[in-house]
Design a protein around this motif. Sequence first.
Motif, short mmCIF file in Angstrom:
data_model
loop_
_atom_site.label_atom_id
_atom_site.label_comp_id
_atom_site.label_asym_id
_atom_site.label_seq_id
_atom_site.Cartn_x
_atom_site.Cartn_y
_atom_site.Cartn_z
N ILE A 85 0.81 -1.22 0.00
CA ILE A 85 0.00 0.00 0.00
C ILE A 85 0.84 1.27 0.00
O ILE A 85 0.33 2.35 -0.29
CB ILE A 85 -0.98 0.03 1.20
N GLU A 86 2.15 1.15 0.32
CA GLU A 86 2.99 2.35 0.34
C GLU A 86 4.45 1.99 0.08
O GLU A 86 4.97 1.01 0.62
CB GLU A 86 2.87 3.06 1.69
N THR A 99 1.71 5.49 -3.32
CA THR A 99 0.63 4.85 -2.58
C THR A 99 -0.22 4.07 -3.58
O THR A 99 -0.35 4.46 -4.76
CB THR A 99 -0.24 5.87 -1.84
N GLN A 101 -3.92 1.66 -4.29
CA GLN A 101 -5.28 1.39 -3.87
C GLN A 101 -5.81 0.16 -4.63
O GLN A 101 -5.46 -0.06 -5.79
CB GLN A 101 -6.19 2.59 -4.15
N TYR A 102 -6.68 -0.60 -3.96
CA TYR A 102 -7.15 -1.88 -4.48
C TYR A 102 -8.66 -2.00 -4.41
O TYR A 102 -9.32 -1.35 -3.58
CB TYR A 102 -6.55 -3.04 -3.67
N ASN A 103 -9.18 -2.87 -5.24
CA ASN A 103 -10.53 -3.40 -5.11
C ASN A 103 -10.37 -4.88 -4.84
O ASN A 103 -10.00 -5.63 -5.75
CB ASN A 103 -11.36 -3.14 -6.37
N SER A 109 -5.49 1.76 -8.64
CA SER A 109 -4.91 3.09 -8.81
C SER A 109 -3.67 3.24 -7.95
O SER A 109 -3.45 2.49 -6.99
CB SER A 109 -5.92 4.19 -8.48
N SER A 110 -2.84 4.23 -8.31
CA SER A 110 -1.67 4.57 -7.51
C SER A 110 -1.36 6.03 -7.70
O SER A 110 -1.82 6.67 -8.66
CB SER A 110 -0.47 3.70 -7.89
N THR A 123 -0.58 10.31 -11.15
CA THR A 123 -1.45 9.21 -10.76
C THR A 123 -1.50 8.19 -11.89
O THR A 123 -1.28 8.51 -13.06
CB THR A 123 -2.88 9.70 -10.47
#
Length: 253
Positions: A85-86, A99, A101-103, A109-110, A123
Motif C-alpha cells: 500500500i505504500e 501509494t 489502492q485496491y478493489n 490506482s496509484s 497518478t
Amino acid sequence: MKPTRLLFFLALFFAACTEQSTEPEIIIDPLAEPGLKAAHFYLTDQSHYRVEYKYNNLLEKEIHLKENGEPLSVTTYKYDNYRLIEQQLDADPKAGKFTFQYNADTLISSEYKDSAEKPQNFTRTYSYPDKNTVRIVEKDLVSKTEQHIYLYIEQGNIVRTKTLDPVTDQVKEENQFEYDQHPNPYFPLTGKAGNPMFRSQRNVTLMRTLFRNGESVNSEIRYAYEYKGAWPVKRYQLLTNDKKLLEQEYFYE
C-alpha cells in the motif's frame, strides 16, 4: 513519459520466457526461499553501490549503500493483508512516495508525489481489458499531461510494453522482452502475484526497443546470467565482440 521515469517504470517489471505453455504456471511462492539478501549494481566503470533487503515476511526495507559502505538512502514498504500500500523512497521529507489502492486484491490506482526542487506528482489508473493485458492511464498533475501505457503479459511475464498518446493513439514508446527459464528473485518480494510492481516471473535476456520518443527505432540490449542452482547470481549486459559488462550480483540468505 520522461526518460528517467520511463527507466524507473521499466525497472519495476523486468523478467518472462520465450516458450510458453497453454496454462499459466506460478513458479514462485510469495514467501519462497532463498530470500534475496543483497545486490550489487555496477556502473559502466565497474564501480558499484549495494542494496540490502530486510524482511518481515515480505520486503520491508531496501538499504542503499555506497561502495565504501556509506549510506545513500532507505526505501520502506508497507502492506495490508499482503498487498503493498505504500513505498517511501527515503526518510528525507522531500523524497517521493508511492501509494496504492485496491478493489479486493486487484490494483486499481496509484499515486506518486515528492517535494523535490522540481516536484513530480502523477497518478495511474489500472484496468484489465483481458487476462493478458493491463491498461494504465497516467496523469501528470504538474504538467497537466496524460498518456496511456499497455502491458502485455504471457505466462505471468511481461513480453511487451507500449505507451500511446491519449489523443492520437500514436505510439510513443514500445519495447519487447524475452526471458530465461529461471525464477526472478525480485518477483515475490512485495506481495501477491508480484503486484503492484508488475514484475515478471523470470529474468530478462533481451529488451528490444521499437519506438522511442515517437520515432521508429530497432535497438536491442541483451543480457546473460550466471546461476547457482535455479537462481541468478550475476547479470551481464552483452556487448559487441563477445564482450560483456557486469551489471548486477545477487546474494541470498
